[in-house]
Design a protein around this motif. Structure first.
Motif, PDB file in Angstrom:
ATOM      1  N   ARG A 385     -11.361   1.596  29.664  1.00 31.66           N
ATOM      2  CA  ARG A 385     -10.483   2.513  30.785  1.00 31.66           C
ATOM      3  C   ARG A 385     -10.970   2.199  32.205  1.00 31.66           C
ATOM      4  O   ARG A 385     -11.064   2.702  33.116  1.00 31.66           O
ATOM      5  CB  ARG A 385     -10.145   3.827  30.885  1.00 31.66           C
ATOM      6  CG  ARG A 385     -10.340   4.411  29.246  1.00 31.66           C
ATOM      7  CD  ARG A 385      -9.330   3.897  28.404  1.00 31.66           C
ATOM      8  NE  ARG A 385      -7.873   4.299  28.844  1.00 31.66           N
ATOM      9  CZ  ARG A 385      -6.603   4.321  28.213  1.00 31.66           C
ATOM     10  NH1 ARG A 385      -6.647   3.186  27.170  1.00 31.66           N
ATOM     11  NH2 ARG A 385      -5.466   4.867  28.657  1.00 31.66           N
ATOM     12  N   TYR A 419      -2.174  -1.520  28.431  1.00 29.48           N
ATOM     13  CA  TYR A 419      -2.878  -0.662  29.050  1.00 29.48           C
ATOM     14  C   TYR A 419      -1.857  -0.139  29.944  1.00 29.48           C
ATOM     15  O   TYR A 419      -2.005   1.121  30.195  1.00 29.48           O
ATOM     16  CB  TYR A 419      -4.028  -1.080  29.613  1.00 29.48           C
ATOM     17  CG  TYR A 419      -5.028  -0.046  30.340  1.00 29.48           C
ATOM     18  CD1 TYR A 419      -5.824   0.672  30.141  1.00 29.48           C
ATOM     19  CD2 TYR A 419      -4.836  -0.285  31.920  1.00 29.48           C
ATOM     20  CE1 TYR A 419      -6.434   1.674  30.732  1.00 29.48           C
ATOM     21  CE2 TYR A 419      -5.195   0.749  32.756  1.00 29.48           C
ATOM     22  CZ  TYR A 419      -6.200   1.758  32.035  1.00 29.48           C
ATOM     23  OH  TYR A 419      -7.053   2.696  32.907  1.00 29.48           O
ATOM     24  N   THR A 423      -0.844   4.035  30.673  1.00 28.16           N
ATOM     25  CA  THR A 423      -1.025   4.958  31.752  1.00 28.16           C
ATOM     26  C   THR A 423       0.095   4.841  32.710  1.00 28.16           C
ATOM     27  O   THR A 423       0.058   5.388  33.785  1.00 28.16           O
ATOM     28  CB  THR A 423      -2.100   4.067  32.391  1.00 28.16           C
ATOM     29  OG1 THR A 423      -1.722   2.740  32.914  1.00 28.16           O
ATOM     30  CG2 THR A 423      -3.275   4.189  31.719  1.00 28.16           C
ATOM     31  N   ASP A 425       1.771   2.782  34.335  1.00 33.14           N
ATOM     32  CA  ASP A 425       1.279   2.222  35.698  1.00 33.14           C
ATOM     33  C   ASP A 425       2.188   0.954  36.167  1.00 33.14           C
ATOM     34  O   ASP A 425       1.778  -0.046  35.812  1.00 33.14           O
ATOM     35  CB  ASP A 425      -0.092   1.891  35.913  1.00 33.14           C
ATOM     36  CG  ASP A 425      -0.620   1.564  37.165  1.00 33.14           C
ATOM     37  OD1 ASP A 425       0.336   1.306  38.173  1.00 33.14           O
ATOM     38  OD2 ASP A 425      -1.783   1.416  37.545  1.00 33.14           O
TER      39      ASP A 425
END
Length: 493
Positions: A385, A419, A423, A425
């Motif tokens: 992370r 990832y 998240t 994002d």
């Protein structure tokens, strides 16, 4: 005087030729690979220097170049031989046909075969063309040629059937192998080691362990000489895949016994190390490794690479460190692949500082490239992370890249975008895709991963259709479904 004829004379008997090391010619020709320079010019220059070339030297060069997959250079040598009127032996035609297929494609090989003189259209050249068809998985042409060869009485060896059986294994039709074995037996054609091994593999592909074992029993009872180390290594591989580890170790002991009865081969030790690692037997990996070093004191990089891979698989970090340090102290050329294995092993144990020291030392010892190592660090930081640190290694890889020589692997791309999906994002995902676009690796798959970020974040992307059009992206069913999800109008139009 005809210049071609005079050059031919120079080849076979140059006046007052220099006495020369035969290795010199091979080194000069092998250095041509990928350079764009002509083998014909290199050979002509060699003769003009007053050197003599014997046909056996050219044959040896062709053989070695084929071994190291320098097919274009090997083919150019054979073309030069024909131009200089150096007589081909019958096997030479078959070799040239094979090289033509590898360097220029199957159509060029077919054309070469068609234009051969009738005397050269023999069992060898027919067999070479059959081999080409089988490797290219051209079933219809292979079977038609097999029928023609049968009519000409050229089907009298295991090689023909081995090629056909390999064809069906490539087609993932292992059930078609056994009938060819029966046909060989009907014709009283002796099965060789390859025949038995591929027959064994066909049963393994069908999850028929009894069938596999029956093949080995037949070999042992009818033709024990065909049971070489590779037979037992293949049997061990089959058992490992089936998770029958005790049986695998029995087969490996037999492989080792056969190996020790003859001249030890480095390749055999490599197989044993890898297969013992697959059974989870660290003690046997270390024992075979010590035996290898005794048999081959000048232990090469490939041997070290295989043993560090085995130790990494078995999570023996101390043994790995010891072996790597031993290699570093003795190696004549630094092999980044070994460093990559150690870096991966250390990071898997959260030993970041130790992995970083290996990486920094490697950058001082060799010229790289270091792309693989950087990708290993990227994956590590994403798992932990820490996307900013992963991006920093990506940026370093981009700085190292010249002339589009590197693109992140599909696994690395997926790790980043997965990832960002987790998240939610979107901004980071978009910035990452801009990098991919600069690296010319933004395709339908990457767009699918990007749109999953939007779906996870519950956001729309109104201009998606225009972007796909501008980037010339092929629309897959999965991408089309995702486009509908992120389009405000719920339409791809």
């Amino acid at each position: 005087m005809n210049r071609g004829r005079s050059m031919c004379t120079a080849v076979v008997a140059a006046a007052g030729p220099r006495r020369d090391n035969p290795e010199r010619l091979y080194r000069r020709l092998s250095a041509l690979g990928g350079s764009g320079r002509s083998a014909a010019k290199a050979l002509n220059d060699y003769i003009m220097e007053g050197r003599k070339i014997q046909k056996y030297e050219l044959d040896r060069c062709v053989k070695e170049l084929r071994k190291y997959r320098q097919f274009q250079t090997a083919l150019e040598i054979m073309e030069w031989m024909e131009f200089r009127k150096i007589n081909y032996s019958l096997p030479d035609y078959a070799v040239r046909l094979d090289l033509t297929a590898k360097a220029k494609g199957i159509e060029a090989a077919e054309s070469y075969f068609s234009n051969l003189p009738q005397s050269a259209k023999n069992k060898l050249t027919y067999g070479s063309l059959l081999n080409c068809y089988c490797k290219e998985v051209m079933e219809e042409k292979a079977l038609a040629l097999y029928k023609k060869m049968d009519e000409l009485n050229y089907v009298d060896s295991a090689l023909v059937f081995n090629n056909l059986m390999a064809l069906y294994m490539r087609k993932k039709q292992p059930e078609k192998v056994a009938p060819f074995v029966e046909e060989m037996k009907r014709r009283e054609i002796r099965l060789d080691t390859f025949s038995y091994n591929i027959w064994m593999q066909s049963y393994a592909s069908l999850n028929d362990m009894k069938g596999v074992e029956s093949v080995v029993e037949e070999m042992q009872s009818q033709d024990e000489d065909e049971c070489d180390w590779s037979t037992y290594s293949n049997l061990a591989s089959i058992y490992v895949k089936a998770q029958l580890y005790e049986k695998a170790e029995v087969a490996l002991k037999l492989s080792e016994k056969v190996m020790m009865s003859g001249k030890p081969q480095r390749q055999t030790y490599h197989f044993l190390i890898t297969l013992y690692a697959n059974t989870g037997n660290l003690g046997e990996v270390k024992r075979i490794w010590e035996s290898l070093k005794l048999a081959f004191p000048d232990t090469n990089n490939i041997s070290y690479l295989l043993v560090v891979q085995a130790l990494c698989k078995l999570k023996d970090v101390e043994g790995l460190k010891e072996c790597f340090e031993e290699w570093q102290s003795n190696c004549s050329s630094y092999d980044m692949r070994l460093a990559n294995v150690v870096i991966r092993a250390y990071l898997s144990q959260n030993m970041y500082e130790e992995a970083l020291l290996i990486f920094k030392d490697a950058t001082k010892r060799c010229r790289g490239p270091f792309f693989k190592a950087r990708e290993i660090f990227m994956a590590y930081f994403l798992d932990n992370r820490q996307p900013d640190l992963a991006i920093s290694y990506l940026e370093e890889a981009i700085l190292e890249t010249k002339d589009d020589e590197w693109r992140p692997s599909p696994e690395t791309i997926a790790a980043f975008l997965n990832y960002f999906e987790e998240t939610k994002d979107i901004d980071s995902a978009e910035n990452f895709c801009k990098i991919l676009k600069r690296l010319n690796c933004l395709s339908s798959n990457e767009y699918c991963l990007l749109l999953k970020v939007y779906v996870a974040a519950g956001e729309f992307l109104p201009e998606i259709c225009q972007r796909l059009k501008e980037d010339n992206i092929q629309i897959s069913p999965e991408l089309e479904e995702l486009v509908e999800k992120v389009s405000p109008s719920r339409s791809t139009t």
